[in-house]
Design a protein around this motif. Structure first.
Motif, mmCIF file in Angstrom:
data_model
loop_
_atom_site.group_PDB
_atom_site.id
_atom_site.type_symbol
_atom_site.label_atom_id
_atom_site.label_comp_id
_atom_site.label_asym_id
_atom_site.label_seq_id
_atom_site.Cartn_x
_atom_site.Cartn_y
_atom_site.Cartn_z
ATOM 1 N N GLY A 1 2.471 -26.274 40.779
ATOM 2 C CA GLY A 1 1.366 -26.745 39.893
ATOM 3 C C GLY A 1 -0.028 -25.691 39.248
ATOM 4 O O GLY A 1 -0.597 -26.435 37.859
ATOM 5 N N THR A 2 0.177 -24.561 39.636
ATOM 6 C CA THR A 2 -0.119 -23.946 39.453
ATOM 7 C C THR A 2 -0.059 -22.261 38.791
ATOM 8 O O THR A 2 0.762 -21.547 40.158
ATOM 9 C CB THR A 2 -2.095 -23.693 39.556
ATOM 10 N N ILE A 3 -0.435 -21.079 38.117
ATOM 11 C CA ILE A 3 -0.270 -20.393 37.708
ATOM 12 C C ILE A 3 -0.331 -19.606 39.530
ATOM 13 O O ILE A 3 0.296 -19.242 40.352
ATOM 14 C CB ILE A 3 -0.917 -19.376 36.641
ATOM 15 N N VAL A 4 -1.825 -19.885 39.757
ATOM 16 C CA VAL A 4 -1.924 -18.976 41.128
ATOM 17 C C VAL A 4 -0.893 -19.116 42.029
ATOM 18 O O VAL A 4 -1.017 -18.827 42.756
ATOM 19 C CB VAL A 4 -4.008 -18.856 41.469
ATOM 20 N N GLY A 5 -0.990 -20.675 42.266
ATOM 21 C CA GLY A 5 -0.311 -20.899 43.190
ATOM 22 C C GLY A 5 1.184 -20.845 43.334
ATOM 23 O O GLY A 5 1.682 -20.116 44.258
ATOM 24 N N ALA A 6 1.479 -20.790 41.894
ATOM 25 C CA ALA A 6 3.295 -20.115 42.133
ATOM 26 C C ALA A 6 2.993 -18.439 42.614
ATOM 27 O O ALA A 6 4.110 -17.846 43.052
ATOM 28 C CB ALA A 6 3.657 -19.957 40.917
ATOM 29 N N ALA A 7 2.011 -17.215 41.987
ATOM 30 C CA ALA A 7 2.144 -16.340 42.287
ATOM 31 C C ALA A 7 2.120 -15.676 43.786
ATOM 32 O O ALA A 7 2.784 -14.700 44.426
ATOM 33 C CB ALA A 7 0.735 -15.745 42.011
ATOM 34 N N ALA B 1 2.994 -17.610 46.418
ATOM 35 C CA ALA B 1 4.362 -18.666 46.342
ATOM 36 C C ALA B 1 5.110 -16.793 46.398
ATOM 37 O O ALA B 1 6.503 -16.702 47.137
ATOM 38 C CB ALA B 1 5.167 -19.520 46.040
ATOM 39 N N LEU B 2 5.630 -15.897 45.051
ATOM 40 C CA LEU B 2 6.163 -15.443 44.453
ATOM 41 C C LEU B 2 6.356 -13.987 44.816
ATOM 42 O O LEU B 2 6.826 -12.500 45.146
ATOM 43 C CB LEU B 2 6.952 -15.081 43.243
ATOM 44 N N HIS B 3 4.690 -13.617 45.991
ATOM 45 C CA HIS B 3 3.985 -11.966 46.630
ATOM 46 C C HIS B 3 3.714 -11.982 44.738
ATOM 47 O O HIS B 3 4.639 -9.971 44.989
ATOM 48 C CB HIS B 3 4.715 -11.513 47.154
ATOM 49 N N LEU B 4 3.233 -12.570 43.889
ATOM 50 C CA LEU B 4 3.761 -11.356 42.522
ATOM 51 C C LEU B 4 1.573 -11.544 42.476
ATOM 52 O O LEU B 4 1.124 -12.338 42.940
ATOM 53 C CB LEU B 4 4.286 -12.302 41.630
ATOM 54 N N SER B 5 1.761 -10.932 41.054
ATOM 55 C CA SER B 5 0.258 -11.334 40.984
ATOM 56 C C SER B 5 0.060 -12.395 39.674
ATOM 57 O O SER B 5 1.105 -12.767 38.645
ATOM 58 C CB SER B 5 -0.353 -10.026 40.035
ATOM 59 N N ALA B 6 -1.191 -13.162 39.489
ATOM 60 C CA ALA B 6 -1.117 -14.169 38.625
ATOM 61 C C ALA B 6 -0.633 -13.608 37.244
ATOM 62 O O ALA B 6 0.037 -13.912 36.723
ATOM 63 C CB ALA B 6 -2.261 -15.170 38.323
ATOM 64 N N GLN C 1 5.847 -13.444 32.913
ATOM 65 C CA GLN C 1 7.137 -13.960 32.774
ATOM 66 C C GLN C 1 7.608 -15.429 32.096
ATOM 67 O O GLN C 1 8.828 -15.120 31.710
ATOM 68 C CB GLN C 1 7.932 -14.026 34.816
ATOM 69 N N LEU C 2 6.575 -15.921 32.465
ATOM 70 C CA LEU C 2 6.552 -17.125 32.163
ATOM 71 C C LEU C 2 6.555 -17.322 30.225
ATOM 72 O O LEU C 2 7.335 -17.780 29.702
ATOM 73 C CB LEU C 2 5.228 -18.257 32.412
ATOM 74 N N ALA C 3 5.635 -16.624 30.309
ATOM 75 C CA ALA C 3 5.512 -16.466 28.215
ATOM 76 C C ALA C 3 6.740 -15.960 27.675
ATOM 77 O O ALA C 3 7.773 -16.063 26.754
ATOM 78 C CB ALA C 3 4.257 -15.269 28.172
ATOM 79 N N ARG C 4 7.324 -14.810 28.260
ATOM 80 C CA ARG C 4 8.886 -14.360 28.368
ATOM 81 C C ARG C 4 10.456 -15.340 28.229
ATOM 82 O O ARG C 4 11.219 -15.352 27.894
ATOM 83 C CB ARG C 4 9.433 -13.108 29.746
ATOM 84 N N LEU C 5 10.212 -16.164 29.598
ATOM 85 C CA LEU C 5 10.741 -17.793 29.318
ATOM 86 C C LEU C 5 10.628 -18.083 27.964
ATOM 87 O O LEU C 5 11.758 -18.764 27.721
ATOM 88 C CB LEU C 5 11.149 -17.880 30.682
ATOM 89 N N GLU C 6 9.564 -18.571 27.925
ATOM 90 C CA GLU C 6 9.823 -19.656 26.866
ATOM 91 C C GLU C 6 9.442 -18.643 25.441
ATOM 92 O O GLU C 6 10.599 -19.610 24.695
ATOM 93 C CB GLU C 6 7.934 -19.710 26.841
#
Length: 307
Positions: A17-23, A25-30, A36-41
């Motif tokens: 539900g958030t960029i920070v939470g996803a970051a 879980a994926l061991h990435l920076s926010a 990556q989200l912007a590129r996908l869009e």
């Protein structure tokens, strides 16, 4: 083309539900997740999230794509688990060629141990003569071939094929019970001149081993009929059609016939296995271990019975 890594980013955004939470879980920076989200869009040409100062919510298109991302993630997990089984030799396909009499005792012993430890392995068993099956081994259509070789009829080995021999299998003489040799335990080939024979159709060279061996002894056998199926051969001998040269592995039901050992230095078969050194199938090594154990047992049994 859709990037699976970006789809997994969207899936984690949907889950957390958030960029920070996803970051996290994926061991990435926010910032990396946002990029990556912007590129996908941009690739999809549609907004996937609704952005607000304190919240983030998937659009209808975003929710739909997240569902596809979940299906892709599930499929990747299945593929990963499947290949993990292949890698450790717990799953996959093992393709084996074998000659008929190896399938009576030697191969079943080996496969009994092999299959019991690997219930998820698929086995493909192909019956044929060594000279028929080795080309399939060379071409990669088989993983191993259980083979035999006659000293009187050796086959030409290719550099791409490795052959490991296990034991020498004696050739035996099968005669009807009332035959003059019915009480003999050992017989020389030269003493069988003038007999009626049940022969075979020959190996890779086309000339049967019986004819080759008799020629060395100075005579040609009188072959009354031929069969490459050893139980048929034994049945014909039982019916009085003649005597026969039968390898020890080919002995099945011998009721009604007498079996003699043959005193001849070159009338035996060498039993072994042919493989490709470049074969990376992890199942092959385990099978060869079980085949060697089975060959040691069978070779010892034949030696005790016929030596």
């Amino acid at each position: 083309m859709l990037n699976s890594g970006r789809l997994l980013v969207l899936l984690e955004i949907a889950r957390k539900g958030t960029i920070v939470g996803a970051a996290g879980a994926l061991h990435l920076s926010a910032s990396a997740v946002s990029h990556q989200l912007a590129r996908l869009e941009q690739e999809m040409g549609v907004a996937l999230v609704e952005r607000a100062p304190q919240s983030l919510r998937l659009t209808a298109a975003g929710r739909r794509l997240a569902e596809h991302a979940q299906a892709i993630a599930d499929l990747m997990d299945v593929a990963r688990d499947d290949l993990r089984g292949h890698a450790v030799g717990e799953a996959g396909v093992l393709r084996l060629g074998f000659f008929a009499s190896a399938g009576l005792e030697l191969l079943p012993r080996a496969l009994s141990a092999f299959a019991a430890a690997r219930p998820h392995v698929e086995l493909e068993l192909i019956l044929g003569q060594p000279h028929e099956l080795v080309p399939d081994l060379e071409a990669g259509r088989l993983d191993a071939v259980v083979v035999f070789e006659h000293p009187l009829d050796p086959w030409c080995r290719q550099a791409s094929v490795d052959v490991e021999m296990f034991f020498d299998e004696p050739q035996l003489i099968v005669v009807p019970l009332r035959h003059r040799l019915g009480r003999r335990s050992v017989v020389r080939l030269a003493a069988l001149e003038g007999e009626s024979w049940i022969g075979t159709r020959g190996g890779h060279s086309g000339e049967p081993v019986l004819e080759r061996a008799c020629a060395v002894e100075g005579f040609l056998p009188r072959v009354r009929c031929r069969s490459d199926h050893y139980q048929v051969t034994i049945n014909l001998a039982r019916a009085g059609m003649g005597i026969a040269l039968v390898p020890a592995l080919g002995l099945g039901d011998t009721a009604g016939v007498h079996v003699c050992r043959l005193d001849h230095p070159r009338l035996h078969r060498r039993i072994g296995v042919a493989t490709r050194g470049t074969n990376e199938n992890p199942l092959l090594r385990s099978f060869l271990t079980d085949l060697r154990s089975a060959a040691e047992e069978v070779g010892a049994l034949l030696g005790a019975q016929w030596t």
